[in-house]
Design an enzyme around this catalytic site. Structure first.
Site, PDB file in Angstrom:
ATOM      1  N   TYR A 442       0.483  -1.423   0.042  1.00 47.73           N
ATOM      2  CA  TYR A 442       0.340   0.301   0.023  1.00 47.73           C
ATOM      3  C   TYR A 442       1.046   1.127  -0.309  1.00 47.73           C
ATOM      4  O   TYR A 442       2.195   1.263   0.166  1.00 47.73           O
ATOM      5  CB  TYR A 442      -1.083   0.039   1.468  1.00 47.73           C
ATOM      6  CG  TYR A 442      -0.813  -0.304   2.617  1.00 47.73           C
ATOM      7  CD1 TYR A 442       0.984  -0.106   3.034  1.00 47.73           C
ATOM      8  CD2 TYR A 442      -1.602  -0.698   3.797  1.00 47.73           C
ATOM      9  CE1 TYR A 442       1.298  -0.010   4.324  1.00 47.73           C
ATOM     10  CE2 TYR A 442      -1.524  -0.638   4.729  1.00 47.73           C
ATOM     11  CZ  TYR A 442      -0.196  -0.394   5.048  1.00 47.73           C
ATOM     12  OH  TYR A 442       0.646  -0.565   6.149  1.00 47.73           O
ATOM     13  N   GLU A 443      -0.037   2.514  -0.388  1.00 47.65           N
ATOM     14  CA  GLU A 443       0.622   3.946  -0.636  1.00 47.65           C
ATOM     15  C   GLU A 443       1.921   3.592  -1.675  1.00 47.65           C
ATOM     16  O   GLU A 443       2.726   4.933  -1.565  1.00 47.65           O
ATOM     17  CB  GLU A 443       1.657   4.122   0.982  1.00 47.65           C
ATOM     18  CG  GLU A 443       0.724   4.328   2.456  1.00 47.65           C
ATOM     19  CD  GLU A 443       0.071   4.891   1.972  1.00 47.65           C
ATOM     20  OE1 GLU A 443      -0.314   5.395   1.133  1.00 47.65           O
ATOM     21  OE2 GLU A 443      -1.682   4.403   3.239  1.00 47.65           O
TER      22      GLU A 443
END
Length: 590
Positions: A442-443
């Site tokens: 993620y990110e």
């Protein structure tokens, strides 16, 4: 078989005070003059207690119970999380680095990164709830109007309200330019927000009275692509003029995801049905505004990996010292026992040293990035601010991708120390592996981080920022004591300079060069960054005696011998270009 954790406060203080001389930095920076050693020591001690006594006991139970979707948009967090969150918020931890004008404590990133490491070490799922709130607060502080700051920041700092960021949609992940969420102007200046967002960490829960969603959406007639994205505040409950909560807004969780790990963290599908939203900053400038939060989260994901690797190492070391299996190759160590503990086997030590060498380098690198963040934020020297900001931009992809990649490898090594027991839930090691895996995804996946580094921060920049960073490293090596790391760093810097030039040339003639080589390029630079950190560590140890300082010097030697050679392998793979990859037709993969 319960996971145990002891905050590595001596290592943290060494990194903060001896490697980076933070007290002198604070004293020389007017806006940080309120920060002193005694206060910081107290902060670290108190977080150590909270993390160990409150959060660690909820780690395995939270994983087993998980967050639950109750229907009708309601989500329940695991037993004990509400009480822990309230205690965490009431102790002021969410606002530790917040702006004092709005009730924050104004601590620098060099301090908050250490508290975040402890938080992630003891409970990755719990850590994500306040983490998103801090990120949302940073975004609002940077781009919101003064009225919006007054309305939201103090409540967020106090943990009465929580925050999220709502970017991803079912059809749009990395390519945010194709989002479908719409923001239609209302007569009163607000907007009606309609659309669906997925993978929203903390999108719904029972920890706070209100949840402030930061939502990317497009207004009517917005430019195509990412240039047409705007940012909106969409509260779960509308906020009255006096600050009290009003009616429920048109946003709710449709479900929560069933995940590999971080099961106590509610990852939600969020449905916006004409929800009232308020523009943050300028229309069509939402993506740049949201990058304030995204870049904070990217650096923080590195801390997630670091914390996980420390927890894994501590428990693997304890197991290796207790587990009796086979005899040491050098002869019987414990004749009164049927076997020797596996800590006497060289291969077990190899795995543990991999994890230890990683955590020491990762913490030092995180502190290096944190110091540059603090210079960029608090310095009165315009040139120093600009140089620090440029360095942070260059290194953020590495702080996210390389640190999480190597920390996940460390968690795997530590799980392997346990043998079959590492695969069994009761020991907790498989949970560390499952929880940590998301940090690479993620990110912005680590592949995307690599493309950002090579494509935007190096090729598009003409290599200027990288050249400046290499020059800094060479100058540091010239002033370093005589140690194996010194010559190794100079050689590594030359290798990365050569690789950077090769990538610049390749990008001119091969359209696939950046995409094909970016991950290996990032890893090569990552190993250089870690080597640079060991150079700083050895320099800080120069002339000092004692077991601690000697262990740092030995770890630097281990890194040179057993880790740094990977830099050259990645450089060779990056230089191989795209030909072997693109030689396959698309039909081959069908």
């Amino acid at each position: 078989m319960t996971l145990q954790y002891t905050a590595p406060l001596d290592e943290m203080r060494f990194t903060l005070k001896e490697v980076f001389d933070a007290p002198q930095f604070w004293a020389n920076t007017e806006k940080l003059a309120h920060v002193d050693e005694d206060t910081v020591d107290m902060i670290l001690e108190e977080m150590s207690k909270f993390a160990t006594e409150v959060l660690l006991p909820l780690n395995q139970s939270g994983d087993q119970e998980g967050a639950k979707y109750l229907g009708d948009g309601q989500v329940a967090t695991p037993t004990g999380f509400k009480e822990a969150f309230r205690a965490y918020a009431d102790a002021g931890w969410i606002g530790l680095g917040g702006d004092p004008e709005f009730g924050g404590q104004g601590m620098p990133k060099m301090v908050t990164m250490l508290t975040e490491e402890m938080l992630f070490a003891t409970n990755q799922s719990f850590a994500l709830y306040p983490n998103l709130t801090v990120g949302a607060s940073l975004c609002l502080l940077a781009v919101a109007s003064q009225e919006q700051k007054q309305q939201y920041l103090q409540k967020l700092y106090e943990g009465q309200w929580a925050g999220t960021m709502c970017l991803t949609e079912p059809h749009a992940g990395t390519d945010l330019g194709i989002i479908k969420t719409r923001a239609v102007p209302n007569d009163d200046g607000s907007y009606a927000i309609t659309g669906t967002k997925i993978f929203i960490t903390g999108g719904e829960h029972d920890l706070a009275d209100n949840i402030i969603h930061l939502v990317l959406a497009k207004t009517p007639n917005a430019p195509a692509g990412s240039r047409g994205i705007s940012l909106f505040i969409v509260p779960k409950f509308l906020v009255n003029a006096d600050g009290s909560l009003g009616e429920r807004n048109g946003v709710q969780a449709g479900s929560i995801e069933h995940k590999m790990g971080i099961k106590a963290s509610a990852t939600c599908v969020m449905n916006f049905d004409g929800a009232t939203g308020y523009l943050v900053g300028q229309e069509n400038a939402g993506l740049a505004a949201m990058f304030v939060m995204m870049n904070y989260e990217r650096v923080t994901m590195g801390l997630q990996g670091l914390g996980a690797s420390v927890l894994a190492y501590q428990n693997a070391t304890r197991y290796a010292c207790d587990r009796l299996q086979g005899r040491a190759d050098t002869g019987v160590v414990n004749a009164d026992k049927p076997a020797d503990s596996i800590i006497h086997h060289a291969d077990v030590r190899r795995m543990l040293l991999n994890a230890k060498a990683n955590s020491v380098a990762a913490r030092t690198f995180a502190m290096y990035v944190a110091q540059n963040l603090d210079i960029a934020k608090f310095s009165d020297d315009a040139d120093a601010k600009a140089a620090a900001a440029g360095k942070v931009a260059l290194l953020t992809p590495i702080a996210k991708a390389f640190v999480t990649d190597k920390s996940f490898d460390a968690a795997i090594d530590c799980q392997q120390v346990f043998g079959g027991h590492g695969y069994i839930s009761e020991w907790g090691m498989e949970q560390i592996v499952r929880d940590t895996r998301i940090s690479q995804i993620y990110e912005g996946t680590n592949g995307i981080q690599s493309l950002d580094l090579l494509g935007r921060k190096v090729i598009k920049d003409g290599g200027k920022a990288m050249t400046a960073f290499l020059q800094e490293i060479r100058q540091a090596a010239e002033q370093a004591p005589n140690h194996a790391i010194t010559a190794a760093v100079l050689d590594a810097a030359d290798a990365v300079a050569d690789l950077t030039a090769a990538m610049q040339d390749a990008a001119q003639s091969d359209a696939n060069a950046i995409n094909a080589s970016a991950v290996d390029y990032l890893h090569a630079v990552g190993y250089l960054c870690y080597a640079y950190m060991y150079l700083l560590i050895v320099k800080a140890c120069d002339g000092k005696t004692g077991d601690f300082y000697e262990s740092r010097r030995k770890l630097a030697e281990y890194f040179v011998a057993r880790s740094l050679p990977d830099l050259y392998a990645h450089a060779q793979m990056a230089k191989a270009g795209s030909s072997s990859i693109m030689a396959f037709d698309a039909e081959f993969f069908a």
